[in-house]
Design a protein around this motif. Structure first.
Motif, short mmCIF file in Angstrom:
data_model
loop_
_atom_site.label_atom_id
_atom_site.label_comp_id
_atom_site.label_asym_id
_atom_site.label_seq_id
_atom_site.Cartn_x
_atom_site.Cartn_y
_atom_site.Cartn_z
N UNK A 1 0.86 -1.19 0.00
CA UNK A 1 0.00 0.00 0.00
C UNK A 1 0.90 1.24 0.00
N UNK A 2 1.44 1.57 -1.17
CA UNK A 2 2.57 2.49 -1.27
C UNK A 2 2.24 3.95 -0.99
N UNK A 3 0.96 4.35 -1.07
CA UNK A 3 0.67 5.77 -0.89
C UNK A 3 -0.41 6.04 0.16
N UNK A 4 -0.54 5.13 1.11
CA UNK A 4 -1.58 5.29 2.12
C UNK A 4 -1.45 6.60 2.89
N UNK A 5 -0.26 6.89 3.40
CA UNK A 5 -0.10 8.11 4.19
C UNK A 5 -0.30 9.36 3.33
N UNK A 6 0.13 9.31 2.07
CA UNK A 6 -0.11 10.44 1.18
C UNK A 6 -1.60 10.65 0.96
N UNK A 7 -2.34 9.57 0.83
CA UNK A 7 -3.79 9.69 0.63
C UNK A 7 -4.44 10.31 1.86
N UNK A 8 -4.03 9.88 3.05
CA UNK A 8 -4.59 10.47 4.27
C UNK A 8 -4.30 11.97 4.33
N UNK B 1 -15.93 -0.69 -3.45
CA UNK B 1 -16.17 -0.56 -4.88
C UNK B 1 -14.92 -0.85 -5.70
N UNK B 2 -13.76 -0.67 -5.09
CA UNK B 2 -12.48 -0.84 -5.80
C UNK B 2 -11.96 -2.26 -5.74
N UNK B 3 -12.76 -3.19 -5.24
CA UNK B 3 -12.29 -4.55 -5.01
C UNK B 3 -11.90 -5.24 -6.31
N UNK B 4 -10.62 -5.49 -6.47
CA UNK B 4 -10.05 -6.36 -7.49
C UNK B 4 -8.74 -6.87 -6.91
N UNK B 5 -8.41 -8.10 -7.19
CA UNK B 5 -7.28 -8.71 -6.49
C UNK B 5 -5.98 -7.95 -6.71
N UNK B 6 -5.83 -7.29 -7.86
CA UNK B 6 -4.57 -6.63 -8.17
C UNK B 6 -4.51 -5.18 -7.66
N UNK B 7 -5.60 -4.67 -7.08
CA UNK B 7 -5.62 -3.28 -6.65
C UNK B 7 -4.91 -3.10 -5.31
N UNK B 8 -4.17 -2.01 -5.20
CA UNK B 8 -3.59 -1.60 -3.93
C UNK B 8 -4.68 -0.90 -3.12
N UNK B 9 -4.68 -1.09 -1.80
CA UNK B 9 -5.76 -0.57 -0.96
C UNK B 9 -6.03 0.91 -1.18
N UNK B 10 -4.97 1.73 -1.18
CA UNK B 10 -5.12 3.16 -1.40
C UNK B 10 -4.45 3.57 -2.71
N UNK B 11 -4.55 2.70 -3.69
CA UNK B 11 -3.90 2.95 -4.97
C UNK B 11 -4.67 3.90 -5.87
N UNK B 12 -4.19 4.08 -7.11
CA UNK B 12 -4.80 5.04 -8.02
C UNK B 12 -6.28 4.80 -8.30
N UNK B 13 -6.68 3.54 -8.44
CA UNK B 13 -8.10 3.28 -8.72
C UNK B 13 -8.97 3.68 -7.54
N UNK B 14 -8.54 3.36 -6.33
CA UNK B 14 -9.29 3.76 -5.13
C UNK B 14 -9.43 5.27 -5.06
N UNK B 15 -8.33 6.00 -5.27
CA UNK B 15 -8.38 7.47 -5.18
C UNK B 15 -9.31 8.03 -6.25
#
Length: 226
Positions: free
Chosen positions: A6-13, A98-112
């Motif tokens: 989850x490479x950008x979690x803190x940035x997203x927060x 809504x962003x659930x896909x196995x390859x998605x990062x929790x706070x990745x670009x698709x989630x944002x």
């Protein structure tokens, strides 16, 4: 199943803190039931957009003992501590489901991207401003995941600034929009927006400043204090 950092979690927060004007903090709903009632119609309108058309709304439940953050569980539940019971946080957790896909990062670009779309469609934020702040803070987002959002003109931006700061001159409005919000509106555009607000009985001029008029006809606290 492969996992992804989850490479950008803190940035997203950090982005949320700035992009939401701190509206993602504080309690708007008293009960879990109120939170669920808020989410259900939104989920129905959004799930088909993100390939979840047959999936019911996640169940919102009370947090487990000691839980301090909102959490979207893999079994399609959302648990919310008391301080997280507000519109932004509910949409944040819904975006995870809504962003659930196995390859998605929790706070990745698709989630944002999904979250930007949700807050713009349901909390009346401006998509271009959300993306500008994300760019400034190095937060990656998927533009395709945002979807169609309302397009706001000068009148909307001027009214929002007045609602936040009270009576302002056209120059003050221009500076606020340019420096803080990244919208470069000239004096003619601001005066045109002011005219639209005045014609709609939503604002008036007062001592060279534009001030919003409340629904009962009063022109803000500034007039009362004068």
């Amino acid at each position: 199943m492969r996992t992804h950092r989850d490479f950008q979690r803190e940035k997203v927060y950090a982005w949320e803190g700035k992009a939401s004007q701190a509206q993602h903090k504080g309690q708007n709903f008293r009960t879990i039931e109120e939170c669920q009632a808020y989410l259900n119609p939104i989920w129905l309108t959004e799930r088909g957009r993100y390939g979840r058309a047959r999936v019911p709304a996640p169940a919102i439940e009370r947090p487990h003992w000691g839980q301090r953050r909102a959490f979207a569980h893999a079994d399609h539940r959302i648990t919310l501590p008391t301080w997280c019971r507000n519109e932004w946080m509910i949409l944040h957790e819904a975006a995870h489901r809504l962003a659930v896909r196995w390859k998605d990062v929790a706070h990745g670009p698709r989630f944002v991207g999904i979250l930007i779309g949700l807050v713009c469609r349901h909390l009346d934020y401006d998509a271009s401003e959300q993306m500008r702040i994300a760019d400034e803070m190095g937060v990656r987002y998927d533009v395709r995941s945002i979807g169609s959002v309302p397009v706001h003109g000068p009148t909307w931006h001027v009214e929002r600034v007045l609602r936040a700061h009270g009576a302002m001159t056209p120059m003050e409005i221009a500076c606020e929009l340019s420096i803080v919000h990244g919208h470069d509106l000239g004096q003619p555009q601001i005066r045109g927006a002011a005219l639209q607000l005045i014609r709609g009985s939503r604002a008036r001029w007062w001592r060279g400043k534009l001030v919003l008029v409340s629904q009962d006809g009063d022109a803000g606290q500034e007039l009362l204090a004068a």
